[in-house]
Design a protein around this motif. Structure first.
Motif, PDB file in Angstrom:
ATOM      1  N   HIS A   1      48.712  43.756  35.574  1.00  0.00           N
ATOM      2  CA  HIS A   1      48.014  42.788  34.732  1.00  0.00           C
ATOM      3  C   HIS A   1      46.730  42.308  35.408  1.00  0.00           C
ATOM      4  O   HIS A   1      45.677  42.184  34.761  1.00  0.00           O
ATOM      5  CB  HIS A   1      48.918  41.587  34.453  1.00  0.00           C
ATOM      6  N   VAL A   2      46.818  42.026  36.693  1.00  0.00           N
ATOM      7  CA  VAL A   2      45.642  41.542  37.421  1.00  0.00           C
ATOM      8  C   VAL A   2      44.556  42.623  37.444  1.00  0.00           C
ATOM      9  O   VAL A   2      43.376  42.349  37.197  1.00  0.00           O
ATOM     10  CB  VAL A   2      46.025  41.131  38.857  1.00  0.00           C
ATOM     11  N   ARG A   3      44.954  43.840  37.755  1.00  0.00           N
ATOM     12  CA  ARG A   3      43.981  44.943  37.817  1.00  0.00           C
ATOM     13  C   ARG A   3      43.302  45.154  36.456  1.00  0.00           C
ATOM     14  O   ARG A   3      42.091  45.370  36.374  1.00  0.00           O
ATOM     15  CB  ARG A   3      44.699  46.218  38.273  1.00  0.00           C
ATOM     16  N   LYS A   4      44.092  45.063  35.391  1.00  0.00           N
ATOM     17  CA  LYS A   4      43.543  45.229  34.043  1.00  0.00           C
ATOM     18  C   LYS A   4      42.534  44.127  33.737  1.00  0.00           C
ATOM     19  O   LYS A   4      41.449  44.387  33.191  1.00  0.00           O
ATOM     20  CB  LYS A   4      44.685  45.216  33.027  1.00  0.00           C
ATOM     21  N   ALA A   5      42.861  42.884  34.085  1.00  0.00           N
ATOM     22  CA  ALA A   5      41.980  41.755  33.792  1.00  0.00           C
ATOM     23  C   ALA A   5      40.688  41.840  34.598  1.00  0.00           C
ATOM     24  O   ALA A   5      39.585  41.621  34.067  1.00  0.00           O
ATOM     25  CB  ALA A   5      42.704  40.440  34.083  1.00  0.00           C
ATOM     26  N   VAL A   6      40.791  42.154  35.869  1.00  0.00           N
ATOM     27  CA  VAL A   6      39.611  42.159  36.739  1.00  0.00           C
ATOM     28  C   VAL A   6      38.679  43.314  36.387  1.00  0.00           C
ATOM     29  O   VAL A   6      37.445  43.144  36.336  1.00  0.00           O
ATOM     30  CB  VAL A   6      40.037  42.215  38.222  1.00  0.00           C
ATOM     31  N   THR A   7      39.226  44.483  36.144  1.00  0.00           N
ATOM     32  CA  THR A   7      38.353  45.605  35.772  1.00  0.00           C
ATOM     33  C   THR A   7      37.701  45.354  34.418  1.00  0.00           C
ATOM     34  O   THR A   7      36.542  45.722  34.203  1.00  0.00           O
ATOM     35  CB  THR A   7      39.128  46.931  35.748  1.00  0.00           C
ATOM     36  N   TRP A   8      38.435  44.709  33.499  1.00  0.00           N
ATOM     37  CA  TRP A   8      37.839  44.342  32.200  1.00  0.00           C
ATOM     38  C   TRP A   8      36.677  43.377  32.403  1.00  0.00           C
ATOM     39  O   TRP A   8      35.604  43.537  31.807  1.00  0.00           O
ATOM     40  CB  TRP A   8      38.897  43.711  31.297  1.00  0.00           C
ATOM     41  N   LEU A   9      36.872  42.379  33.237  1.00  0.00           N
ATOM     42  CA  LEU A   9      35.820  41.392  33.471  1.00  0.00           C
ATOM     43  C   LEU A   9      34.589  42.051  34.093  1.00  0.00           C
ATOM     44  O   LEU A   9      33.449  41.792  33.677  1.00  0.00           O
ATOM     45  CB  LEU A   9      36.344  40.277  34.379  1.00  0.00           C
ATOM     46  N   ALA A  10      34.817  42.909  35.075  1.00  0.00           N
ATOM     47  CA  ALA A  10      33.690  43.585  35.733  1.00  0.00           C
ATOM     48  C   ALA A  10      32.931  44.473  34.749  1.00  0.00           C
ATOM     49  O   ALA A  10      31.689  44.505  34.752  1.00  0.00           O
ATOM     50  CB  ALA A  10      34.200  44.403  36.921  1.00  0.00           C
ATOM     51  N   ARG A  11      33.662  45.183  33.898  1.00  0.00           N
ATOM     52  CA  ARG A  11      33.003  46.059  32.925  1.00  0.00           C
ATOM     53  C   ARG A  11      32.285  45.243  31.858  1.00  0.00           C
ATOM     54  O   ARG A  11      31.196  45.614  31.402  1.00  0.00           O
ATOM     55  CB  ARG A  11      34.027  46.998  32.296  1.00  0.00           C
ATOM     56  N   THR A  12      32.885  44.128  31.443  1.00  0.00           N
ATOM     57  CA  THR A  12      32.255  43.268  30.445  1.00  0.00           C
ATOM     58  C   THR A  12      30.936  42.712  30.958  1.00  0.00           C
ATOM     59  O   THR A  12      29.935  42.663  30.223  1.00  0.00           O
ATOM     60  CB  THR A  12      33.205  42.116  30.065  1.00  0.00           C
ATOM     61  N   LEU A  13      30.942  42.300  32.210  1.00  0.00           N
ATOM     62  CA  LEU A  13      29.740  41.708  32.812  1.00  0.00           C
ATOM     63  C   LEU A  13      28.832  42.753  33.450  1.00  0.00           C
ATOM     64  O   LEU A  13      27.735  42.413  33.911  1.00  0.00           O
ATOM     65  CB  LEU A  13      30.145  40.678  33.862  1.00  0.00           C
ATOM     66  N   GLN A  14      29.302  44.012  33.497  1.00  0.00           N
ATOM     67  CA  GLN A  14      28.559  45.109  34.134  1.00  0.00           C
ATOM     68  C   GLN A  14      28.186  44.751  35.579  1.00  0.00           C
ATOM     69  O   GLN A  14      27.040  44.887  36.016  1.00  0.00           O
ATOM     70  CB  GLN A  14      27.301  45.452  33.321  1.00  0.00           C
ATOM     71  N   LYS A  15      29.222  44.279  36.300  1.00  0.00           N
ATOM     72  CA  LYS A  15      29.036  43.893  37.699  1.00  0.00           C
ATOM     73  C   LYS A  15      30.087  44.588  38.561  1.00  0.00           C
ATOM     74  O   LYS A  15      31.200  44.854  38.100  1.00  0.00           O
ATOM     75  CB  LYS A  15      29.195  42.376  37.856  1.00  0.00           C
ATOM     76  N   PRO A  16      29.773  44.851  39.827  1.00  0.00           N
ATOM     77  CA  PRO A  16      30.797  45.330  40.755  1.00  0.00           C
ATOM     78  C   PRO A  16      31.892  44.277  40.926  1.00  0.00           C
ATOM     79  O   PRO A  16      31.636  43.066  40.827  1.00  0.00           O
ATOM     80  CB  PRO A  16      30.031  45.544  42.061  1.00  0.00           C
ATOM     81  N   ILE A  17      33.085  44.718  41.204  1.00  0.00           N
ATOM     82  CA  ILE A  17      34.222  43.803  41.327  1.00  0.00           C
ATOM     83  C   ILE A  17      33.982  42.744  42.390  1.00  0.00           C
ATOM     84  O   ILE A  17      34.289  41.560  42.204  1.00  0.00           O
ATOM     85  CB  ILE A  17      35.505  44.609  41.638  1.00  0.00           C
ATOM     86  N   LEU A  18      33.418  43.158  43.517  1.00  0.00           N
ATOM     87  CA  LEU A  18      33.262  42.226  44.635  1.00  0.00           C
ATOM     88  C   LEU A  18      32.201  41.151  44.379  1.00  0.00           C
ATOM     89  O   LEU A  18      32.055  40.219  45.188  1.00  0.00           O
ATOM     90  CB  LEU A  18      32.923  42.991  45.913  1.00  0.00           C
ATOM     91  N   LYS A  19      31.473  41.245  43.270  1.00  0.00           N
ATOM     92  CA  LYS A  19      30.457  40.244  42.949  1.00  0.00           C
ATOM     93  C   LYS A  19      30.910  39.260  41.868  1.00  0.00           C
ATOM     94  O   LYS A  19      30.136  38.383  41.472  1.00  0.00           O
ATOM     95  CB  LYS A  19      29.162  40.931  42.509  1.00  0.00           C
ATOM     96  N   LEU A  20      32.143  39.394  41.386  1.00  0.00           N
ATOM     97  CA  LEU A  20      32.630  38.476  40.353  1.00  0.00           C
ATOM     98  C   LEU A  20      32.833  37.084  40.947  1.00  0.00           C
ATOM     99  O   LEU A  20      33.314  36.935  42.076  1.00  0.00           O
ATOM    100  CB  LEU A  20      33.935  38.993  39.771  1.00  0.00           C
ATOM    101  N   THR A  21      32.504  36.051  40.167  1.00  0.00           N
ATOM    102  CA  THR A  21      32.600  34.667  40.651  1.00  0.00           C
ATOM    103  C   THR A  21      33.690  33.908  39.915  1.00  0.00           C
ATOM    104  O   THR A  21      34.138  34.299  38.837  1.00  0.00           O
ATOM    105  CB  THR A  21      31.267  33.937  40.438  1.00  0.00           C
ATOM    106  N   ALA A  22      34.087  32.782  40.498  1.00  0.00           N
ATOM    107  CA  ALA A  22      35.099  31.931  39.871  1.00  0.00           C
ATOM    108  C   ALA A  22      34.623  31.432  38.511  1.00  0.00           C
ATOM    109  O   ALA A  22      35.416  31.332  37.555  1.00  0.00           O
ATOM    110  CB  ALA A  22      35.419  30.755  40.786  1.00  0.00           C
ATOM    111  N   GLU A  23      33.341  31.103  38.398  1.00  0.00           N
ATOM    112  CA  GLU A  23      32.805  30.635  37.119  1.00  0.00           C
ATOM    113  C   GLU A  23      32.971  31.698  36.040  1.00  0.00           C
ATOM    114  O   GLU A  23      33.301  31.389  34.879  1.00  0.00           O
ATOM    115  CB  GLU A  23      31.319  30.271  37.265  1.00  0.00           C
TER     116      GLU A  23
END
Length: 641
Positions: free
Chosen positions: A278-300
């Motif tokens: 579930h976590v992997r699915k959510a994080v990869t979705w967020l990164a793809r939605t924002l078109q950002k690398p995973i390590l650059k995702l922020t709490a906001e």
């Protein structure tokens, strides 16, 4: 879509089952219960029926309920949705023939209670026939339950885009996409009728209950539009939202794009964030939605996109990012058979034993190189004992002129090198050419032609294995599973002989690794049946306590139709430009499928082009998520039986 919008995403009651088998049995149970209630009340049960690959398992279950549990169809009246026009009832593609083969010939329904649109009506009489069809439905008391499938255009019945909510039974021109999807049944799009008689959307909506079935990833996009989109005549299935008693039944693959499946955190689903998947699915979705690398995702960004619960349960965004990044990094391996003398704690495959016995199941004679040709080459290069099982002959996917060309070669060869006392072989060329010259579109090939076409596919598979460095006499296993050998696109159900042949081969090889096609988007259904044969064989071997199975892993690949989602991938095998070129050359050995395959599906590109695009896209996605950059990647998911 915001979290607030997602809470109200589904506009039609929808049930999701793990697979089409369970879903079909459940749907058949609902229909059987309705029939029994009507029988008990002494009333007829009026069913609207559908055709195509989707309801076949449901019909098989209804037949079983009749033959084994006494379900009576004596008081059942049926009205079929549609029929091609023109279409003779005894044609291979006729829905009259379909219904008799799958249902009517095996139950006690009265012939006079069966109604199917007539594809032989004179054109000038079609209008009157359609009006009479509507009258017959009303005279029967209306339809109690209407069974539906859904086409990629969003059509129900043959109500193509543009069909209004009030449309009635009529003659309609088929959409190009619909004709393309039907091309395999007719052995070419040019043979598909351009028109059909269909119940209208208004006729369907008058049924007291509607049940719509959809299976496979190929239907996922249109299912989302039907269930969650606005009502529009560009997607006629959306008008089911107007019905007070409609039930959509899906397998997990067809439900993949629904909000509650794809982004369940947006609909208030009580997710367990201690579940890595579930976590992997959510994080990869967020990164793809924002078109950002995973390590650059922020709490906001987590909070703004409905993932505050993940932060609350799992801690800082940085820690979550690192965890998922490492999980994806650990899927990448250049050693698909395991790396010898290496710590395999974070590798997708075991280091020992090395080398391994590997059995690759290929549904058709080219799926091995199309889907995982780079990995196959890597396994051979790294010294593993690789076997390939070609589950079906693939004989229907060969053009007639190819069969004539090979028959001509045999004739010329026999004439040039005839053995003393033997007869020249030109008879085979004459027989084959005369047979195919008089062949009608969609007509089943003679046994001799089927055999020639099967030998063509077999020879190409052997050539590809030789190119990969394998001796086909030792490493190729041609199963020719009986379910496939009908000479037609429509196959028989999976049978006991298919399963036993699979069990026997597994016991013969005793592999440490099994690779199987998990591509359920195959529009012809062969991949589904082949995978079911493997799954059932493995389950039986496990139940029997088979010793070698305790040290065997099963990896699922996908082919030219679909790829695994990045969050699902458990082994990613990177390919260099040179390896991608080698894979392409292996695919090219399948010359009968080159330039234009007989059954291309909706994608008109050649299979090698689809495969390369898919492999490059996977590599690009890994790169976009911040991982290593590769030319291409083949992806696998492990089946933990």
């Amino acid at each position: 879509m915001t979290a607030a919008d997602a809470l109200h995403a589904e506009r039609i009651p929808t049930t999701i089952y793990s697979d089409s088998e369970q879903a079909s049995i459940a749907a058949a149970g609902e229909i059987a219960a309705l029939i029994r209630r009507r029988n008990a009340a002494g009333q007829p049960c009026v069913l609207g029926l559908a055709t195509g690959s989707t309801p076949t398992r449901l019909y098989e279950e209804l037949v079983r309920l009749h033959q084994q549990e006494g379900l009576s169809f004596q008081k059942v009246i049926t009205f079929n949705l549609d029929e091609y026009f023109p279409m003779a009832p005894d044609s291979l593609q006729s829905y009259v023939r379909f219904m008799h083969e799958y249902l009517f010939d095996h139950i006690d329904i009265r012939p006079e209670n069966v109604h199917i649109p007539d594809g032989t009506v004179a054109p000038e009489q079609v209008g009157e026939f359609c009006r009479r069809y509507e009258e017959q439905i009303r005279e029967a008391g209306g339809i109690d339950l209407q069974l539906l499938g859904i086409g990629r255009t969003g059509h129900i019945g043959f109500n193509e885009p543009g069909s209004g909510a009030a449309s009635r039974t009529r003659l309609i021109t088929l959409d190009h996409i619909t004709r393309t999807d039907a091309a395999s049944d007719f052995y070419g799009e040019e043979n598909v009728p351009r028109r059909a008689i269909t119940m209208g959307v208004g006729t369907i909506l008058e049924a007291r209950e509607v049940m719509l079935l959809a299976w496979g990833e190929g239907k996922a996009a249109v299912v989302k539009r039907m269930v969650e989109g606005d009502m529009t005549d560009s997607v006629p299935a959306t008008y089911l939202q107007k019905h007070a008693n409609v039930h959509v039944i899906l397998d997990e693959a067809a439900a993949a794009e629904l909000t509650r499946v794809k982004t369940p955190w947006l609909v208030g689903t009580d997710l367990r964030w201690d579940n890595d998947a579930h976590v992997r699915k959510a994080v990869t979705w967020l990164a793809r939605t924002l078109q950002k690398p995973i390590l650059k995702l922020t709490a906001e960004e987590y909070n703004e996109h409905g993932l505050s619960g993940l932060l609350a349960e799992s801690g800082a965004a940085y820690d979550i990012n690192i965890k998922v990044f490492n999980q994806l990094q650990h899927t990448i391996t250049g050693w698909p058979g395991g790396k010898p003398n290496a710590d395999d704690t974070h590798r997708p495959e075991r280091a020992v034993p090395f080398t391994k016995r590997v059995l690759i199941f290929s549904p058709h004679p080219d799926d091995d190189v199309i889907s995982m040709g780079g990995t196959l080459l890597r396994l051979v290069d790294q010294g593993h004992e690789v076997h390939v099982a070609y589950q079906t002959s693939g004989n229907i996917a060969v053009f007639d002129d190819e069969a004539i060309r090979f028959a001509d070669f045999v004739a010329e060869y026999d004439e040039a090198f005839s053995v003393a006392g033997g007869q020249p072989g030109d008879n085979i060329y004459r027989r084959v050419s005369e047979t195919l010259k008089g062949k009608q579109p969609g007509q089943v090939d003679s046994d001799e032609v089927q055999q020639i076409k099967g030998l063509i596919r077999r020879g190409e598979a052997k050539s590809a294995l030789r190119y990969a460095g394998l001796d086909p006499d030792e490493r190729a296993h041609f199963q020719d599973l009986p379910f496939y050998e009908t000479g037609r696109v429509r196959k028989k159900p999976l049978g006991e002989e298919d399963i036993q042949l699979t069990i026997n081969l597994l016991n013969q090889i005793q592999p440490h690794q099994i690779y199987a096609a998990g591509d359920l988007s195959d529009p012809h259904g062969t991949h589904r049946v082949c995978l079911a044969a493997i799954f059932e064989a493995v389950r039986r071997l496990k139940a029997a306590g088979t010793p070698w199975l305790q040290d065997c892993w099963v990896w699922l690949y996908r082919g030219a139709w679909q790829e695994w989602d990045v969050a699902e991938i458990e082994m990613a095998v990177p390919l260099s430009p040179e390896e991608l070129t080698r894979k392409r050359r292996a695919i090219f050995k399948h010359q009968s499928q080159k330039d234009r395959p007989l059954f291309p599906g909706a994608d008109q590109r050649e299979f090698w082009q689809r495969a390369e695009e898919r492999n490059r896209t996977t590599a690009q996605l890994y790169d976009q998520l911040g991982l290593s950059e590769y030319e291409a990647i083949e992806a696998f998911v492990r089946w933990k039986f």
